[in-house]
Design an enzyme around this catalytic site. Structure first.
Site, mmCIF file in Angstrom:
data_model
loop_
_atom_site.group_PDB
_atom_site.id
_atom_site.type_symbol
_atom_site.label_atom_id
_atom_site.label_comp_id
_atom_site.label_asym_id
_atom_site.label_seq_id
_atom_site.Cartn_x
_atom_site.Cartn_y
_atom_site.Cartn_z
ATOM 1 N N LYS A 33 0.833 -1.348 0.010
ATOM 2 C CA LYS A 33 -0.039 -0.185 0.091
ATOM 3 C C LYS A 33 0.969 1.267 0.107
ATOM 4 O O LYS A 33 0.566 2.251 0.790
ATOM 5 C CB LYS A 33 -0.876 0.119 1.408
ATOM 6 C CG LYS A 33 -1.754 -1.183 1.328
ATOM 7 C CD LYS A 33 -2.827 -1.168 2.508
ATOM 8 C CE LYS A 33 -2.129 -1.342 3.909
ATOM 9 N NZ LYS A 33 -3.057 -1.323 5.171
ATOM 10 N N CYS A 34 2.022 1.221 -0.924
ATOM 11 C CA CYS A 34 2.721 2.487 -0.804
ATOM 12 C C CYS A 34 2.787 3.036 -2.324
ATOM 13 O O CYS A 34 2.724 2.355 -3.300
ATOM 14 C CB CYS A 34 4.246 1.800 -0.575
ATOM 15 S SG CYS A 34 5.764 3.177 -0.661
ATOM 16 N N GLY A 35 3.242 4.282 -2.487
ATOM 17 C CA GLY A 35 3.374 4.846 -3.556
ATOM 18 C C GLY A 35 4.409 4.488 -4.395
ATOM 19 O O GLY A 35 4.252 4.517 -5.609
ATOM 20 N N LEU A 36 5.209 3.571 -3.834
ATOM 21 C CA LEU A 36 6.206 2.916 -4.906
ATOM 22 C C LEU A 36 5.840 1.240 -5.232
ATOM 23 O O LEU A 36 6.806 0.819 -5.858
ATOM 24 C CB LEU A 36 7.593 2.726 -3.860
ATOM 25 C CG LEU A 36 8.061 4.211 -3.680
ATOM 26 C CD1 LEU A 36 9.285 3.965 -2.657
ATOM 27 C CD2 LEU A 36 8.492 4.997 -4.980
ATOM 28 N N THR A 37 4.728 0.804 -4.619
ATOM 29 C CA THR A 37 4.211 -0.330 -5.019
ATOM 30 C C THR A 37 4.218 -0.628 -6.264
ATOM 31 O O THR A 37 4.491 -1.889 -6.754
ATOM 32 C CB THR A 37 3.055 -0.584 -4.363
ATOM 33 O OG1 THR A 37 2.850 -0.487 -2.960
ATOM 34 C CG2 THR A 37 2.253 -2.026 -4.633
#
Length: 157
Positions: A33-37
């Site tokens: 659930k990360c912007g980098l996912t």
């Protein structure tokens, strides 16, 4: 040395890093659930391109950064499969920092310190390990997997 460690994979089986002897390995702490996912997509592409040449990716889910990882192994595994078609090895959720940090991560951080200190600063920090189990380089979370491809190919030669 990298090969003396082991970890539990997402299906609950203990895997010795010794299984990756003579291979180039990229170790990544991941989060769902990360912007980098979206890096999962590039990681999988890299894995598909180079796996048959002796390259492995080991993903270690971690929820230490704003709790951006799902709670259990089934949720994590389903997320990786359904959203990104991940076929590289994913392990159980671990800590990468602090007193409960996984021993492998304590080792990786001691071998390749970050920009000011050794702690992992965010999801998708990457460690490149050569065929002899040496930590060659540490990459920032924002370093895209495709930018690492040349370094991997050099080590595969």
């Amino acid at each position: 040395m990298f090969y003396k460690f082991s970890a539990i994979n997402i299906r609950g089986k203990e895997i010795s890093m010794n299984e990756y002897k003579d291979k180039v390995v990229l170790v990544v702490n991941t989060a769902s659930k990360c912007g980098l996912t979206p890096q999962f997509k590039e990681l999988e592409e890299l894995y598909q391109d180079l796996n048959n040449q002796g390259f492995e990716i080991l993903g270690f889910p971690c929820g230490q950064f704003k709790n951006q990882e799902l709670e259990n192994s089934d949720e994590i595994n389903n997320f990786c499969q359904i959203n990104y078609g991940v076929t590289f090895t994913i392990f159980e959720k671990i800590d990468v920092n602090g007193e409960n940090a996984h021993p492998l991560y304590k080792y990786l951080k001691s071998e390749a310190k970050g920009f000011l200190k050794s702690d992992i600063k965010w999801n998708f920090t990457k460690f490149l390990i050569d065929k002899n189990g040496n930590v060659v380089k540490r990459y920032a979370p924002t370093t895209l997997p495709k930018k690492i491809k040349k370094d991997i190919e050099e080590l595969i030669k």
